[in-house]
Design an enzyme around this catalytic site. Structure first.
Site, PDB file in Angstrom:
ATOM      1  N   ILE A 230       0.809  -1.222   0.000  1.00 39.41           N
ATOM      2  CA  ILE A 230       0.000   0.000   0.000  1.00 39.41           C
ATOM      3  C   ILE A 230       0.842   1.272   0.000  1.00 39.41           C
ATOM      4  CG2 ILE A 230      -1.904  -1.197   1.129  1.00 39.41           C
ATOM      5  CD1 ILE A 230      -1.233   0.322   3.679  1.00 39.41           C
ATOM      6  N   LYS A 270      -2.754   5.508   1.030  1.00 38.40           N
ATOM      7  CA  LYS A 270      -1.446   6.114   1.280  1.00 38.40           C
ATOM      8  C   LYS A 270      -0.895   6.828   0.058  1.00 38.40           C
ATOM      9  CE  LYS A 270      -1.903   3.984   5.188  1.00 38.40           C
ATOM     10  NZ  LYS A 270      -2.375   4.705   6.394  1.00 38.40           N
TER      11      LYS A 270
END
Length: 469
Positions: A230, A270
């Protein structure tokens, strides 16, 4: 009267990682209303490039799907959606994933399962790959939320792969084998290994050597490998990011059973800074896993409106290219701001190249080199300094004195203030320590009886006479 799930205490909410958040919420810093409040540095959120997204939305007002100019009408978006997801969004998402990896690998939209965030993706994979009581090996330190995400509802177990600061917390063959053997001694059936690449909380990307080591390990033991990627778009300096998919491709394993044992978790929380949109995904080469995970995804769907909006954003290749470049530049700038300030105070950090945080070595500030000493220091930083940072023990670090400090979830001005607070605290702590040591060393000896001095004088006289003969 309640279920065991409702009454159990295995969620992990009592971890210092979450307790720090609670203290922040009681007294949050505000640049006008609460100057002395606690600054939140325990939240890995990316706000440094939010203006780029806002600018795109201002220039593309029809992307919300609520205007007459939209490709989709309000009615089409508002009514029932297939839990397989909108094809346009899945195609845009896999293309974005490839772009982050410099198009060295490609992804098939049919192998992608949409989930409500990476939390849901990781838990869904646990349900697909492990039965209650089965174990996954995780290198330490690891994200505190995994105790909740992987274990709480699934009944799976976590066995730590102990990594050390002596080699920068890198994964080694001996550490992998040690974790595997410990699990077996506990009568746990090991089903796989889960890694975050880049690492949360270390802020480092896995090396090619580590990735190849992991592939060889799961191949020899017939295990699964989950690669949580991520933070893949946040790599801001060398070495560049290498996806586990690239390793499989280079080792010509894409059409083998090993490829079916490797699964990727991704999210836009993110890289694009959109945690509130709850965009997560599982990518797997195993058709059975994809089918099962797709069925499970019906319990946590992404809204059609969100999918439509993001398909428009991600399909704008000019925007995504500019965003990824600028976001990395800004993250690197924040990273350097944090670490240069700490270095001036004599505090070093693990050399990082990715993420929204630094892994900070505060061992020299501990009153004792123990986890009790770490908690004592952490409480001072939260309550006296007014900073919520995450202690290494909450990340299952095997060495006391390390802390995760986030730098991307606040304005530049707030980061400067946070660093001023921390620097002042470090300097005062070091002065107190040095002063205490000086006092111990400069204490006058206890007064001695007169006969000691008489004896000493006699001894000196005798030596003088002997030496002169």
């Amino acid at each position: 009267m309640l279920s065991s799930m409702a009454t159990c205490n295995s969620h992990g909410q009592d971890s210092s990682y979450f307790l720090g958040w609670e203290e922040y919420e009681k007294n949050p810093y505000h640049p006008i209303n609460n100057l002395n409040g606690i600054i939140q540095m325990g939240l890995a959120e990316n706000q440094v490039s939010f203006d780029l997204l806002e600018s795109w939305l201002n220039n593309n007002p029809s992307a919300s799907g609520f205007t007459a100019q939209s490709n989709f009408g309000f009615k089409e978006i508002a009514l029932f959606q297939d839990y397989h997801g909108l094809p346009a969004f899945k195609k845009a998402l896999v293309d974005f994933m490839s772009e982050i990896r410099e198009n060295k690998v490609t992804f098939n939209p049919n192998n992608l399962v949409l989930t409500a965030g990476a939390t849901s993706a990781n838990e869904t994979l646990m349900f697909c790959l492990a039965d209650p009581g089965d174990a996954f090996l995780l290198p330490t330190p690891y994200y505190p939320g995994f105790d909740r995400d992987l274990k709480w509802r699934t009944g799976a177990e976590i066995v730590p792969i102990h990594c050390s600061s002596s080699n920068g917390f890198r994964i080694t063959e001996s550490a992998l084998e040690d974790a595997y053997q410990r699990a077996q001694k506990q009568n746990l059936k090991v089903k796989g290994v889960l890694v975050t690449n880049p690492s949360n909380p270390l802020g480092t990307s896995l090396s090619l050597h580590e990735l190849e080591l992991l592939v060889n390990f799961i191949s020899s033991k017939n295990l699964h490998l989950i690669s949580d990627e991520i933070y893949s778009g946040t790599v801001f300096s060398s070495p560049s990011f290498v996806s586990i998919m690239e390793v499989l491709k280079n080792k010509t394993l894409m059409d083998t059973d090993v490829a079916k044992q490797v699964h990727i978790v991704y999210s836009l929380s993110k890289d694009l800074g959109l945690p509130g949109f709850r965009i997560g995904a599982i990518y797997s080469n195993d058709d059975i896993v994809v089918s099962a995970a797709t069925k499970m995804s019906s319990f946590g769907l992404i809204s059609s409106q969100t999918q439509y909006l993001l398909s428009q954003i991600l399909s704008d290749k000019k925007f995504t290219k500019n965003y990824l470049t600028e976001n990395r530049r800004r993250l690197k700038q924040r990273h350097e701001m944090l670490e240069k300030t700490l270095q001036k105070s004599g505090i070093r950090c693990l050399k990082g190249n990715a993420g929204l945080f630094s892994w900070v070595d505060m061992r020299r500030l501990l009153s004792a080199q123990t986890f009790e000493g770490e908690m004592e220091l952490w409480k001072k930083i939260v309550y006296e300094v007014g900073l919520n940072i995450s202690p290494g023990s909450s990340c299952h670090c095997s060495e006391p004195g390390w802390f995760r400090v986030c730098f991307a979830n606040m304005s530049k001005e707030t980061l400067v203030l946070a660093m001023q607070r921390l620097s002042s605290f470090v300097e005062s702590t070091v002065k107190k320590t040095n002063h205490s040591r000086h006092n111990r060393n400069s204490r006058k000896p206890k007064s001695l009886p007169k006969w000691v001095f008489s004896l000493s004088s006699s001894f000196t006289t005798a030596r003088s006479g002997k030496n002169g003969s």
